[in-house]
Design a protein around this motif. Structure first.
Motif, PDB file in Angstrom:
ATOM      1  N   ASP A  11      10.050  49.646  14.906  1.00  0.00           N
ATOM      2  CA  ASP A  11      10.744  48.559  15.591  1.00  0.00           C
ATOM      3  C   ASP A  11      12.242  48.675  15.329  1.00  0.00           C
ATOM      4  O   ASP A  11      12.735  48.264  14.277  1.00  0.00           O
ATOM      5  CB  ASP A  11      10.201  47.219  15.102  1.00  0.00           C
ATOM      6  CG  ASP A  11      10.809  46.033  15.840  1.00  0.00           C
ATOM      7  OD1 ASP A  11      11.657  46.247  16.727  1.00  0.00           O
ATOM      8  OD2 ASP A  11      10.426  44.899  15.515  1.00  0.00           O
ATOM      9  N   HIS A  12      12.956  49.225  16.307  1.00  0.00           N
ATOM     10  CA  HIS A  12      14.388  49.487  16.152  1.00  0.00           C
ATOM     11  C   HIS A  12      15.166  48.201  15.869  1.00  0.00           C
ATOM     12  O   HIS A  12      16.046  48.179  15.000  1.00  0.00           O
ATOM     13  CB  HIS A  12      14.931  50.173  17.405  1.00  0.00           C
ATOM     14  CG  HIS A  12      16.392  50.466  17.334  1.00  0.00           C
ATOM     15  ND1 HIS A  12      16.913  51.453  16.526  1.00  0.00           N
ATOM     16  CD2 HIS A  12      17.455  49.881  17.929  1.00  0.00           C
ATOM     17  CE1 HIS A  12      18.226  51.465  16.643  1.00  0.00           C
ATOM     18  NE2 HIS A  12      18.578  50.519  17.493  1.00  0.00           N
ATOM     19  N   GLU A  13      14.850  47.136  16.566  1.00  0.00           N
ATOM     20  CA  GLU A  13      15.566  45.881  16.383  1.00  0.00           C
ATOM     21  C   GLU A  13      15.396  45.348  14.957  1.00  0.00           C
ATOM     22  O   GLU A  13      16.340  44.863  14.344  1.00  0.00           O
ATOM     23  CB  GLU A  13      15.077  44.843  17.391  1.00  0.00           C
ATOM     24  CG  GLU A  13      15.928  43.598  17.450  1.00  0.00           C
ATOM     25  CD  GLU A  13      15.511  42.677  18.576  1.00  0.00           C
ATOM     26  OE1 GLU A  13      15.424  41.468  18.296  1.00  0.00           O
ATOM     27  OE2 GLU A  13      15.273  43.159  19.694  1.00  0.00           O
ATOM     28  N   ARG A  14      14.178  45.470  14.434  1.00  0.00           N
ATOM     29  CA  ARG A  14      13.919  45.022  13.064  1.00  0.00           C
ATOM     30  C   ARG A  14      14.687  45.878  12.061  1.00  0.00           C
ATOM     31  O   ARG A  14      15.206  45.374  11.065  1.00  0.00           O
ATOM     32  CB  ARG A  14      12.419  45.094  12.793  1.00  0.00           C
ATOM     33  CG  ARG A  14      11.924  44.000  11.903  1.00  0.00           C
ATOM     34  CD  ARG A  14      10.444  43.893  11.890  1.00  0.00           C
ATOM     35  NE  ARG A  14       9.851  45.091  11.302  1.00  0.00           N
ATOM     36  CZ  ARG A  14       8.544  45.313  11.244  1.00  0.00           C
ATOM     37  NH1 ARG A  14       7.705  44.454  11.728  1.00  0.00           N
ATOM     38  NH2 ARG A  14       8.084  46.417  10.693  1.00  0.00           N
ATOM     39  N   VAL A  35      17.549  47.430  12.627  1.00  0.00           N
ATOM     40  CA  VAL A  35      18.972  47.075  12.737  1.00  0.00           C
ATOM     41  C   VAL A  35      19.246  45.790  11.969  1.00  0.00           C
ATOM     42  O   VAL A  35      20.223  45.692  11.228  1.00  0.00           O
ATOM     43  CB  VAL A  35      19.384  46.949  14.221  1.00  0.00           C
ATOM     44  CG1 VAL A  35      20.759  46.326  14.356  1.00  0.00           C
ATOM     45  CG2 VAL A  35      19.353  48.308  14.899  1.00  0.00           C
ATOM     46  N   ASP A  36      18.376  44.783  12.134  1.00  0.00           N
ATOM     47  CA  ASP A  36      18.542  43.530  11.404  1.00  0.00           C
ATOM     48  C   ASP A  36      18.477  43.757   9.897  1.00  0.00           C
ATOM     49  O   ASP A  36      19.261  43.195   9.133  1.00  0.00           O
ATOM     50  CB  ASP A  36      17.475  42.505  11.816  1.00  0.00           C
ATOM     51  CG  ASP A  36      17.680  41.989  13.232  1.00  0.00           C
ATOM     52  OD1 ASP A  36      18.798  42.156  13.771  1.00  0.00           O
ATOM     53  OD2 ASP A  36      16.717  41.422  13.797  1.00  0.00           O
ATOM     54  N   ALA A  37      17.526  44.580   9.463  1.00  0.00           N
ATOM     55  CA  ALA A  37      17.381  44.876   8.035  1.00  0.00           C
ATOM     56  C   ALA A  37      18.606  45.612   7.507  1.00  0.00           C
ATOM     57  O   ALA A  37      19.087  45.331   6.401  1.00  0.00           O
ATOM     58  CB  ALA A  37      16.117  45.687   7.785  1.00  0.00           C
ATOM     59  N   ASP A  66      21.693  45.459   8.715  1.00  0.00           N
ATOM     60  CA  ASP A  66      22.795  44.497   8.657  1.00  0.00           C
ATOM     61  C   ASP A  66      22.686  43.615   7.426  1.00  0.00           C
ATOM     62  O   ASP A  66      23.682  43.366   6.739  1.00  0.00           O
ATOM     63  CB  ASP A  66      22.832  43.632   9.916  1.00  0.00           C
ATOM     64  CG  ASP A  66      23.294  44.387  11.145  1.00  0.00           C
ATOM     65  OD1 ASP A  66      23.873  45.485  10.991  1.00  0.00           O
ATOM     66  OD2 ASP A  66      23.070  43.885  12.259  1.00  0.00           O
ATOM     67  N   LEU A  67      21.483  43.141   7.145  1.00  0.00           N
ATOM     68  CA  LEU A  67      21.261  42.311   5.965  1.00  0.00           C
ATOM     69  C   LEU A  67      21.575  43.086   4.693  1.00  0.00           C
ATOM     70  O   LEU A  67      22.241  42.574   3.781  1.00  0.00           O
ATOM     71  CB  LEU A  67      19.819  41.805   5.934  1.00  0.00           C
ATOM     72  CG  LEU A  67      19.437  40.938   4.732  1.00  0.00           C
ATOM     73  CD1 LEU A  67      20.264  39.661   4.701  1.00  0.00           C
ATOM     74  CD2 LEU A  67      17.950  40.628   4.776  1.00  0.00           C
ATOM     75  N   GLU A 105      25.340  43.406   4.270  1.00  0.00           N
ATOM     76  CA  GLU A 105      25.927  42.151   3.806  1.00  0.00           C
ATOM     77  C   GLU A 105      25.692  41.949   2.310  1.00  0.00           C
ATOM     78  O   GLU A 105      26.596  41.544   1.581  1.00  0.00           O
ATOM     79  CB  GLU A 105      25.325  40.968   4.562  1.00  0.00           C
ATOM     80  CG  GLU A 105      25.790  40.830   5.984  1.00  0.00           C
ATOM     81  CD  GLU A 105      25.067  39.706   6.715  1.00  0.00           C
ATOM     82  OE1 GLU A 105      24.633  38.736   6.051  1.00  0.00           O
ATOM     83  OE2 GLU A 105      24.932  39.801   7.936  1.00  0.00           O
TER      84      GLU A 105
END
Length: 136
Positions: free
Chosen positions: A17-20, A22-24, A26-27, A30
């Protein structure tokens, strides 16, 4: 570490899951950034500036310390290097902070020209209206 078949059956392949991802990512970025700020606080102490000049000097020290720690920890400090350059710091200071030297720091983190775009802006001649007065 292998992922169990039960986990995969319920959650799916974690890298599918590419979107997941990317979110991971980014997190993660941070969290690393916040952690690096805390490590810098431990290394040089919290900001105690009382004047604009002291604040500027402390910001320079903090930025160079972030670059030094990030580089020595194996992270790419490119974002902080760009911040340092925008703040007016030179390659000599960045090279000294990383222990690489001026030439190697510039070679490693100097902005690369984007393919398809010239390295410098071209000066285009614009058509001037015949009735427009010249400025000079």
């Amino acid at each position: 570490m292998a992922i169990s078949a039960a986990y995969t059956a319920v959650m799916g392949e974690p890298w599918a899951d590419h979107e997941r991802l990317v979110d991971a990512a980014d997190l993660f970025a941070e969290k690393v950034d916040v952690l690096l700020d805390r490590v810098v606080d431990n290394a040089i102490g919290r900001c105690r500036a009382h004047s604009p000049e002291q604040l500027r000097q402390e910001n320079v020290e903090r930025l160079l310390t972030r670059i030094a720690i990030g580089h020595r920890a194996g992270f790419d400090p490119a974002v902080d290097v760009r911040r340092a350059l925008r703040a007016g710091l030179g390659w000599e200071q960045i090279g000294e902070a990383t222990g690489l030297g001026t030439v190697e720091a510039r070679r490693r983190w100097s902005p690369k020209p984007t393919p398809g775009r010239p390295a410098q802006r071209s000066r285009r001649c614009r058509k001037v209206d015949e009735n427009q007065m010249t400025m000079w």
